[in-house]
Motif scaffolding. Structure first.
Motif, short mmCIF file in Angstrom:
data_model
loop_
_atom_site.label_atom_id
_atom_site.label_comp_id
_atom_site.label_asym_id
_atom_site.label_seq_id
_atom_site.Cartn_x
_atom_site.Cartn_y
_atom_site.Cartn_z
N ALA A 263 0.81 -1.22 0.00
CA ALA A 263 0.00 0.00 0.00
C ALA A 263 0.85 1.27 0.00
CB ALA A 263 -0.92 0.00 1.22
N LEU A 264 2.16 1.12 0.11
CA LEU A 264 3.03 2.30 0.09
C LEU A 264 3.08 2.87 -1.32
CD1 LEU A 264 5.96 1.03 2.34
CD2 LEU A 264 4.22 2.71 2.92
N PRO A 265 3.28 4.17 -1.45
CA PRO A 265 3.25 4.79 -2.78
C PRO A 265 4.33 4.28 -3.72
CG PRO A 265 3.93 6.37 -1.09
CD PRO A 265 3.44 5.17 -0.38
N THR A 266 5.50 3.91 -3.20
CA THR A 266 6.56 3.34 -4.03
C THR A 266 7.23 2.21 -3.27
OG1 THR A 266 8.15 4.97 -3.18
CG2 THR A 266 7.06 5.51 -5.25
N GLU A 267 7.99 1.39 -4.01
CA GLU A 267 8.67 0.25 -3.39
C GLU A 267 10.01 0.65 -2.79
OE1 GLU A 267 9.04 -2.84 -6.28
OE2 GLU A 267 6.93 -2.75 -6.86
N PHE A 268 10.54 1.79 -3.25
CA PHE A 268 11.87 2.19 -2.81
C PHE A 268 11.96 3.70 -2.83
CE2 PHE A 268 16.18 3.54 -3.85
CZ PHE A 268 16.93 2.87 -2.89
N ALA A 269 12.54 4.27 -1.81
CA ALA A 269 12.77 5.72 -1.71
C ALA A 269 11.46 6.49 -1.62
CB ALA A 269 13.63 6.24 -2.86
N TRP A 270 11.20 7.04 -0.46
CA TRP A 270 9.94 7.74 -0.19
C TRP A 270 10.24 9.19 0.14
CZ3 TRP A 270 11.84 3.28 1.78
CH2 TRP A 270 11.24 2.10 1.35
N THR A 271 9.27 10.05 -0.15
CA THR A 271 9.49 11.49 0.01
C THR A 271 8.54 12.09 1.03
OG1 THR A 271 10.17 11.67 -2.30
CG2 THR A 271 9.59 13.72 -1.18
N VAL A 272 9.11 12.72 2.03
CA VAL A 272 8.35 13.47 3.01
C VAL A 272 8.46 14.96 2.64
CG1 VAL A 272 8.32 14.26 5.42
CG2 VAL A 272 8.51 11.83 4.91
N LYS A 273 7.31 15.62 2.52
CA LYS A 273 7.26 17.04 2.18
C LYS A 273 7.05 17.87 3.44
CE LYS A 273 4.70 20.39 -0.68
NZ LYS A 273 3.61 20.53 -1.67
N LEU A 274 7.93 18.80 3.66
CA LEU A 274 7.87 19.65 4.85
C LEU A 274 7.56 21.09 4.44
CD1 LEU A 274 11.24 18.38 6.35
CD2 LEU A 274 8.97 17.51 6.95
N THR A 275 6.54 21.66 5.03
CA THR A 275 6.27 23.08 4.85
C THR A 275 6.33 23.75 6.22
OG1 THR A 275 3.89 22.72 5.02
CG2 THR A 275 4.85 22.74 2.81
#
Length: 466
Positions: free
Chosen positions: A451-463
């Protein structure tokens, strides 16, 4: 043949004639004329890099030529066979081809029979590439377009009987991607080049008869967005007449406002002069450079051209490719990923699979890549391997390893009262708390891997962070 040579000479005379800015005949309505660059490195190096290149971030490199016929060893096959006379190449030829078979005999076998430019362009678009760079001519001298100074050693006179450069360019531009042309300045065994070399490069017979007419022809005929120069290493830029060509390119060519070039214009230029820097193949800086750069690398770790003897162990993994892309962009670079088609014009499935994997990842995480800028901190070397990019007021933390406890520790961002955290590909806001040391702790979503958006390397967006 005479018509081709005459045409090439006329072309060179036309483009070498200085094109002057028009005189202002109505001063009240005149504006300042555009800046003109002189044929020296201080002037040429001062030209601002067109913005599209830095925004693009990811491109596809294509090495294709007569070397794709033997498809063994590498794209340097001819040199390793006849220049270095390596015994394994001699054995390969004896075992696979008749006696007295020459490199020129490979030419008619470069058929491009299954080359469908729209299929290639669709693949490159699906890979998320913003620009494509095709070899117009490698060091073997065979041109993938009807060069007027490469009689009977070009893709229209021999082999495919097609203008491969023109066909792919049309398909690429129909999909709003930028089109770049790779061009080798030298040719290993061209008689005029060998003559200049024998003269200690004090003569320029080859440059005047071959290199420069081809470069001007490519620019005028195809109007490339990028010129990826190569084959410069044996001679200084003064032999190649590089600064004269670049001054024309920046001042008077049909692509003067958009064209981008690299740094391979003479043995004294790498990482010093030109447009953006390649420095060397597969260049990876350790810290943020102060000049725009590009990492060029190949899916086949041992070759740029297609090899029939390629093994799976030689293929870069999806995780390695995506990790290199992330690190390159975090350090302000562009990532140019190479594939080598077959002599028939096919892109083998393993290359397609790798390109599509990049495209799938970028479809979720592209916001953190395209048109991004390096942040004040580029990376945190911890157990999760975090790389940062930024865009406007947003900071993106791309982490390569999922923490076992599901808590991502970020040391560098300084939180504020307005700090918010999301993950690209997931709509909900993520919970976070101040890190007892400094930075913040991000509580990642508790989801099964599928269910994760990708299998490898995920991005957290900080504002709302500093």
């Amino acid at each position: 043949m005479k018509l081709r040579v005459v045409g090439a000479k006329l072309l060179l005379l036309l483009v070498l004639g200085a094109v002057r800015a028009p005189r202002c005949t109505h001063p009240p309505r005149c504006t300042d004329p555009p800046r003109r660059y002189t044929a020296d490195w201080p002037s040429l190096d001062s030209r601002p890099l067109p913005a599209w290149f830095d925004e693009a971030k990811f491109g596809v490199f294509v090495h294709w030529g007569v070397f794709s016929v033997p498809a063994w060893g590498s794209e340097w096959f001819w040199w390793q066979w006849k220049g270095e006379k390596l015994p394994q190449y001699e054995s390969f030829m004896k075992e696979n081809y008749p006696p007295n078979f020459t490199y020129g005999d490979f030419g008619p076998r470069f058929t491009a029979r299954f080359f469908h430019p729209d299929s290639w362009a669709n693949l490159f678009e699906a890979a998320g590439a913003k620009y494509v760079v095709l070899t117009t001519k490698h060091h073997e001298g065979f041109t993938n377009w009807p060069s007027p100074v490469s009689w009977n050693w070009n893709s229209e006179d021999l082999g495919p009987h097609r203008d491969l450069v023109g066909e792919l360019g049309t398909a690429i531009r129909n999909r709003n991607m930028r089109y770049g042309l790779y061009h080798s300045l030298l040719e290993w065994f061209h008689p005029l080049y060998l003559r200049d070399k024998k003269n200690g490069f004090k003569t320029q017979h080859f440059v005047r008869a071959k290199t420069m007419p081809e470069l001007y022809d490519l620019v005028i005929r195809y109007k490339p967005d990028l010129i990826w120069s190569d084959g410069e290493w044996e001679c200084p830029d003064t032999y190649w007449n590089s600064t004269n060509f670049l001054a024309w390119l920046y001042n008077d060519s049909p692509v003067k406002d958009v064209v981008v070039v690299n740094d391979r214009w003479g043995q004294n230029c790498s990482c010093r002069h030109g447009g953006y820097y390649n420095c060397q193949d597969k260049f990876k800086p350790e810290t943020l450079p102060d000049h725009k750069w590009e990492m060029c690398t190949s899916i086949d770790k041992l070759s740029w051209g297609y090899r029939r003897n390629m093994a799976m162990a030689d293929i870069a993994s999806e995780s390695r490719i995506i990790s290199e892309l992330i690190q390159t962009v975090s350090l302000g670079g562009n990532y140019l990923l190479n594939i080598g088609p077959t002599k028939d014009g096919l892109i083998v499935p393993i290359f397609q699979e790798r390109l599509l994997a990049v495209g799938k990842w970028l479809s979720i995480n592209g916001e953190a890549i395209y048109a991004s800028k390096p942040w004040r901190v580029q990376s945190e070397k911890n157990t999760t391997s975090v790389w940062y990019t930024s865009k406007g007021s947003a900071v993106y933390a791309i982490f390569l390893h999922w923490p076992e406890d599901g808590i991502l520790s970020l040391k560098s961002p300084i939180t504020t009262l307005t700090t918010e955290v999301t993950m690209l590909g997931i709509e909900k806001y993520l919970k976070w708390s101040p890190n007892p040391g400094k930075g913040l702790l991000v509580y990642l979503p508790q989801l099964p891997p599928s269910a994760l958006p990708t299998e490898f390397a995920w991005t957290v967006k900080l504002t709302g962070v500093e």
